[in-house]
Design an enzyme around this catalytic site. Structure first.
Site, PDB file in Angstrom:
ATOM      1  NE  ARG A  51      -1.524  -2.084   2.932  1.00 39.81           N
ATOM      2  CZ  ARG A  51      -1.886  -3.222   2.488  1.00 39.81           C
ATOM      3  NH1 ARG A  51      -2.624  -3.753   1.561  1.00 39.81           N
ATOM      4  NH2 ARG A  51      -0.902  -4.121   2.892  1.00 39.81           N
ATOM      5  CB  THR A  52       3.400   2.735   2.400  1.00 39.92           C
ATOM      6  OG1 THR A  52       2.771   2.221   3.594  1.00 39.92           O
ATOM      7  CG2 THR A  52       3.921   3.868   2.537  1.00 39.92           C
ATOM      8  CE  LYS A  80      27.016  -2.693  -5.423  1.00 44.06           C
ATOM      9  NZ  LYS A  80      26.983  -1.820  -6.845  1.00 44.06           N
ATOM     10  NE  ARG A 101       7.202   0.839   4.921  1.00 38.76           N
ATOM     11  CZ  ARG A 101       5.786   0.304   4.984  1.00 38.76           C
ATOM     12  NH1 ARG A 101       5.764  -1.016   4.463  1.00 38.76           N
ATOM     13  NH2 ARG A 101       4.723   1.119   5.184  1.00 38.76           N
ATOM     14  CG  HIS A 129       3.469   4.269   8.821  1.00 37.00           C
ATOM     15  ND1 HIS A 129       3.730   5.100   7.750  1.00 37.00           N
ATOM     16  CD2 HIS A 129       3.238   2.931   8.158  1.00 37.00           C
ATOM     17  CE1 HIS A 129       3.389   4.255   6.654  1.00 37.00           C
ATOM     18  NE2 HIS A 129       3.040   3.169   6.960  1.00 37.00           N
TER      19      HIS A 129
HETATM   20  C1  NCD Z   1       1.503  -0.924   7.979  1.00 36.40           C
HETATM   21  C2  NCD Z   1       3.161  -0.591   8.399  1.00 36.40           C
HETATM   22  O1  NCD Z   1       3.743  -0.886   7.346  1.00 36.40           O
HETATM   23  O2  NCD Z   1       3.411  -0.285   9.454  1.00 36.40           O
HETATM   24  N1  NCD Z   1       1.219  -1.134   6.931  1.00 36.40           N
HETATM   25  C3  NCD Z   1       1.092  -0.003   6.116  1.00 36.40           C
HETATM   26  O3  NCD Z   1       1.785   0.756   6.020  1.00 36.40           O
HETATM   27  N2  NCD Z   1      -0.259   0.064   5.561  1.00 36.40           N
HETATM   28  C4  NCD Z   1       1.180  -1.821   9.089  1.00 36.40           C
HETATM   29  C5  NCD Z   1       1.619  -3.249   9.109  1.00 36.40           C
HETATM   30  O4  NCD Z   1       2.567  -3.517   8.534  1.00 36.40           O
HETATM   31  O5  NCD Z   1       1.028  -3.946  10.074  1.00 36.40           O
END
Ligand code: NCD
Length: 359
Positions: A51-52, A80, A101, A129
C-alpha cells in the site's frame, strides 16, 4: 524546505489543510493532473510494502510527476554497505522528493539531515509512520465527519505498531479525544508515547486486555497486526499472535456509527465476514492514503521552492549516552553521533534523538 519524519512536525492547522486539499483532489482530480509535471519522486523502500509504496507512486503519477526507486534493500547499494546518509545525498541528485521506508528506527531522519530535497518517512522500524496517519485522519473525517470528541480504541500490537504511535501523536492534539488501549500486557504502548504524549499532555486513556468490554464505547476501532518481524523471541510471537480477532459477534457490541480501521495488511485479526459491514472502513482507508499523499507531496514540493533548510533543534542535546536499542539507526550508521535529549528533567530521562528509546 521541510521533510516529514514525525507527524508532530505538522500542526493541527496543517493537518486540517491537508485534509481539505485531499477532499478537493477527490472532488476535482483534473485540477491536479499537471501539478507535479517534470518532478520526480524517489521511493526508497528497504522493507516490504504494498500500500504505502504503491500509493505514493500512484499519488505522484496522478499529480503528473514520475517515480523512480527500489522496493527492497537487496537491490540498492545498502547491500554493498552504503550508509543511509550517502544514499540520501546521491538520490538528491536524481529526484525532487524522497519517500523512505527502513527497518531501522530513525533512518529517514538521518536521510533528511543529509538530503538536499524533502524526505518523507514511509515507516521506520517499530517507531513512526506519519503518512499512514494522514490516511487515517482523512478516513475518520470522511467516515464520522469530525476529528474531535472521539473515543478511539487501538487494538493489538501497540508496542511495535508504528501506525499506532503516529496516530496517537496526531489525534491526541484534537479536542475531547480519549483512547482505549487494548493489548496483551507484553504489547502495551512504548514510553515515548505513554510519557511524552499521553501523560505529558494529560490526554485521557485507559488500558485493557478485553476487546469485548471496550467495544460499546468506541467511535473508532483501530485494529493492528501483531508485528511478527519486530519480535526478538519467535516463541513470544507464537504465543501472542491470535490475541484478538474481530468477528461479526463482536461487531454486534459496537455503536451503530462506529468505524473499523486497519492500516493493513491483515493476517487474521479481522474476520473476512466483517468486510461486508458498512462500518468496516479499512479498504476505503487505503484509498484515502493516496489522496493524502498527493496533498503532502504538493505541500512539501511547494515549500521546497524556498530552499532554506529547517535548522535542527539542538536544545538540550547530550552526546555522552549511547542508545542500546539494537534496531536504532545509530547502531549501524557510520560515524553517526550518539545524541539524546532530556525529555523529563525532574526524572533525568534522556531519549535517543533517532529512535526515541530511553538511553
Ligand atoms: C503498516 C506498516 O507498514 O506499518 N502497513 C501500512 O503501511 N499500511 C502496518 C503493518 O505492516 O502491519
Amino acid at each position: 524546505m521541510r521533510s516529514l519524519i514525525s507527524i508532530l512536525e505538522l500542526s493541527v492547522e496543517e493537518l486540517d489543510q491537508l485534509i481539505t486539499t485531499a477532499k478537493d483532489i477527490i472532488d476535482h482530480p483534473e485540477k491536479y493532473w499537471d501539478c507535479c509535471k517534470h518532478k520526480k519522486l524517489a521511493t526508497l523502500f528497504f522493507e516490504p510494502s504494498t500500500r504505502t509504496r504503491l500509493s505514493f507512486e500512484a499519488a505522484m503519477l496522478e499529480l503528473g510527476g514520475t517515480v523512480l526507486g527500489f522496493s527492497e534493500a537487496s537491490s540498492s547499494s545498502a547491500s554493498k554497505g552504503e550508509s543511509v546518509a550517502d544514499t540520501a545525498k546521491i538520490v538528491s541528485c536524481y529526484a525532487d522528493i524522497i519517500a523512505m521506508r527502513h527497518p531501522r528506527e530513525g533512518a529517514p531522519f538521518v536521510a533528511s539531515q543529509a538530503a538536499s530535497i524533502p524526505v518523507i518517512n514511509a515507516g521506520d522500524g517499530g517507531h513512526n509512520h506519519p503518512t499512514q496517519t494522514l490516511a487515517d485522519l482523512l478516513t475518520i473525517s470522511r467516515e464520522l465527519g469530525r476529528l474531535d470528541n472521539l473515543t478511539i480504541g487501538l487494538c493489538g500490537d501497540l508496542k511495535y505498531g508504528r501506525t499506532v504511535h503516529s496516530l496517537i501523536e496526531a489525534t491526541s492534539r484534537y479536542t475531547g479525544v480519549k483512547f482505549v488501549l487494548i493489548s496483551p500486557k507484553e504489547l502495551k504502548i512504548p514510553g515515548f508515547i505513554r510519557y511524552n504524549v499521553l501523560e505529558k499532555h494529560q490526554v485521557p486513556y485507559i488500558e485493557t486486555t478485553s476487546l469485548e468490554e471496550a467495544m460499546p464505547q468506541l467511535d473508532v476501532l483501530y485494529m493492528t497486526r501483531i508485528q511478527q518481524e519486530r519480535f526478538e523471541d519467535p516463541c513470544e510471537y507464537e504465543r501472542l499472535k491470535d490475541s484478538y480477532i474481530l468477528n461479526t459477534d463482536k461487531m454486534q457490541l459496537a455503536k451503530e456509527k462506529m468505524c473499523v480501521m486497519h492500516p493493513l495488511p491483515r493476517v487474521n485479526e479481522i474476520s473476512i465476514k466483517v468486510d461486508d459491514d458498512p462500518r468496516a472502513a479499512y479498504f476505503r482507508q487505503a484509498l484515502n492514503g493516496k489522496y493524502m499523499r498527493m496533498a503532502l507531496i504538493l505541500k512539501l514540493l511547494e515549500e521546497a521552492k524556498n530552499p532554506t533548510k529547517v535548522a535542527f533543534d539542538t536544545t538540550g542535546l547530550v552526546s555522552d549516552k549511547i542508545c542500546s536499542n539494537p534496531k536504532c539507526i545509530s547502531a549501524v550508521e557510520q560515524e553517526l553521533p550518539h545524541l539524546s535529549r532530556i525529555t523529563d528533567a525532574a526524572e533525568n530521562i534522556h531519549r535517543c534523538i533517532y529512535c526515541e528509546q530511553r538511553v
